[in-house]
Design an enzyme around this catalytic site. Structure first.
Site, PDB file in Angstrom:
ATOM      1  N   GLY A  46       0.653  -1.367   0.016  1.00  0.00           N
ATOM      2  CA  GLY A  46       0.087  -0.010   0.068  1.00  0.00           C
ATOM      3  C   GLY A  46       0.800   1.249   0.022  1.00  0.00           C
TER       4      GLY A  46
ATOM      5  N   ARG B 161      -5.762  -8.157  -8.880  1.00  0.00           N
ATOM      6  CA  ARG B 161      -6.752  -8.943  -9.564  1.00  0.00           C
ATOM      7  C   ARG B 161      -7.211  -8.535 -11.095  1.00  0.00           C
ATOM      8  NH1 ARG B 161      -8.599 -13.567  -7.631  1.00  0.00           N
ATOM      9  NH2 ARG B 161     -10.683 -13.288  -8.109  1.00  0.00           N
TER      10      ARG B 161
ATOM     11  N   HIS C  16      -0.184   1.997 -13.367  1.00  0.00           N
ATOM     12  CA  HIS C  16       0.405   0.754 -14.021  1.00  0.00           C
ATOM     13  C   HIS C  16       1.854   1.039 -14.138  1.00  0.00           C
ATOM     14  CE1 HIS C  16       1.054  -2.648 -16.152  1.00  0.00           C
ATOM     15  NE2 HIS C  16       1.738  -2.299 -17.206  1.00  0.00           N
TER      16      HIS C  16
ATOM     17  N   GLU D 269     -10.581  -4.109 -20.990  1.00  0.00           N
ATOM     18  CA  GLU D 269      -9.590  -4.646 -21.630  1.00  0.00           C
ATOM     19  C   GLU D 269      -8.312  -4.174 -20.642  1.00  0.00           C
ATOM     20  OE1 GLU D 269     -11.379  -2.373 -23.134  1.00  0.00           O
ATOM     21  OE2 GLU D 269     -12.368  -3.725 -24.503  1.00  0.00           O
ATOM     22  N   LEU D 270      -7.450  -5.380 -20.417  1.00  0.00           N
ATOM     23  CA  LEU D 270      -6.268  -5.131 -19.287  1.00  0.00           C
ATOM     24  C   LEU D 270      -5.517  -4.044 -19.706  1.00  0.00           C
ATOM     25  CD1 LEU D 270      -5.076  -6.141 -16.870  1.00  0.00           C
ATOM     26  CD2 LEU D 270      -3.871  -7.738 -18.381  1.00  0.00           C
TER      27      LEU D 270
ATOM     28  N   GLN E 229       8.585   4.640  -8.500  1.00  0.00           N
ATOM     29  CA  GLN E 229       7.873   4.475  -7.500  1.00  0.00           C
ATOM     30  C   GLN E 229       7.633   5.953  -6.842  1.00  0.00           C
ATOM     31  OE1 GLN E 229       8.052   2.475  -3.575  1.00  0.00           O
ATOM     32  NE2 GLN E 229       6.430   1.134  -4.470  1.00  0.00           N
TER      33      GLN E 229
ATOM     34  N   GLN F 276       7.693   8.681  -8.615  1.00  0.00           N
ATOM     35  CA  GLN F 276       6.864   9.328  -9.309  1.00  0.00           C
ATOM     36  C   GLN F 276       5.422   8.905  -9.243  1.00  0.00           C
ATOM     37  OE1 GLN F 276       7.690  12.258 -10.686  1.00  0.00           O
ATOM     38  NE2 GLN F 276       9.870  11.551  -9.728  1.00  0.00           N
ATOM     39  N   GLU F 277       5.222   7.698  -8.868  1.00  0.00           N
ATOM     40  CA  GLU F 277       3.851   7.256  -8.737  1.00  0.00           C
ATOM     41  C   GLU F 277       3.239   8.027  -7.587  1.00  0.00           C
ATOM     42  OE1 GLU F 277       4.116   2.879  -7.915  1.00  0.00           O
ATOM     43  OE2 GLU F 277       4.686   2.334 -10.020  1.00  0.00           O
TER      44      GLU F 277
ATOM     45  N   ARG G 105     -14.239 -15.999 -10.267  1.00  0.00           N
ATOM     46  CA  ARG G 105     -14.000 -14.655 -10.364  1.00  0.00           C
ATOM     47  C   ARG G 105     -15.169 -13.659 -10.330  1.00  0.00           C
ATOM     48  NH1 ARG G 105      -9.323 -12.714 -11.759  1.00  0.00           N
ATOM     49  NH2 ARG G 105      -8.493 -14.717 -12.393  1.00  0.00           N
TER      50      ARG G 105
END
Length: 214
Positions: free
Chosen positions: A12, A91, A109, A143-144, A171, A173-174, A65
């Site tokens: 997290g 998931r 992402h 769509e993934l 990370q 910058q994330e 699922r």
């Protein structure tokens, strides 16, 4: 103030960036719940320490699922969120779930999408000899890793990088761009229309807004 629900599966760190932004009045919304599909992860502790309801819906307790996603949808909707935020939620979501939150669910992402959807993005960038890498915030569609991009942060690939060192710089910058994207949405500045992103009513380019950290 609008509610958001954050979905996690692990430590997290992006959740913490959102919590910190909320505490500093930079998020423009209230994190009304954090939900993990895995018990005992550090992200749940982060939520509890911030006084945010920390909930577990263990996917291993469901036969399919579809059954898990239906239960998750019910749990999320109990908190009446304006936005669902995927922050390391590991998931693959069903089409029914993504359609239910279409235009009001964001994901992060660790690549410059459309490059490197899926896993192991940092190593893939290194293997390809890329000179730049980064992270993308995008709206979620069935769509993934294929929804329209909101914002990207570009970081350099440095000689001697391995996947871990590159991931560490990405990370950083994330943690900057995710609170920004959430604040845009909850303030009404950001929206998705016809599978395109609009910021302040103007269409964003396919990359989304770009933050160059090279």
């Amino acid at each position: 103030m609008k509610n958001i629900v954050v979905l996690i599966s692990g430590s997290g760190t992006n959740l913490q960036a959102l919590i910190d932004a909320q505490l500093q009045d930079r998020l423009g919304c209230r994190i009304s719940a954090v939900i993990s599909n895995r018990p005992g992860v550090k992200g749940l502790q982060r939520a509890e320490q911030a006084g945010i309801p920390a909930l577990v819906l263990d996917h291993t307790g469901f036969d399919s699922r579809e059954a898990f996603d239906a239960a998750l949808m019910t749990l999320i909707d109990d908190h009446d969120p304006a936005l669902v935020v995927l922050a390391g939620f590991m998931r693959i979501l069903t089409a029914d779930f993504t359609r239910h939150y279409l235009g009001r669910m964001l994901n992060i992402h660790p690549s410059l999408l459309p490059k490197y959807p899926g896993l192991h993005t940092h190593q893939r960038a290194l293997d390809a000899g890329d000179r730049e890498h980064g992270a993308t915030i995008h709206f979620v569609t069935p769509e993934l890793d294929d929804g329209p991009n909101v914002i990207q942060a570009i970081v350099p690939v440095i000689a001697g990088d391995d996947a871990a060192s590159l991931a560490q710089r990405v990370q950083v910058q994330e943690h900057i761009i995710y609170p920004q994207a959430v604040a845009w949405f909850t303030s009404g500045r950001l929206q998705m229309q016809d599978n395109h992103c609009l910021l302040d009513g103007e269409p964003l380019p396919p990359s989304g807004q770009v933050v160059d950290a090279r």
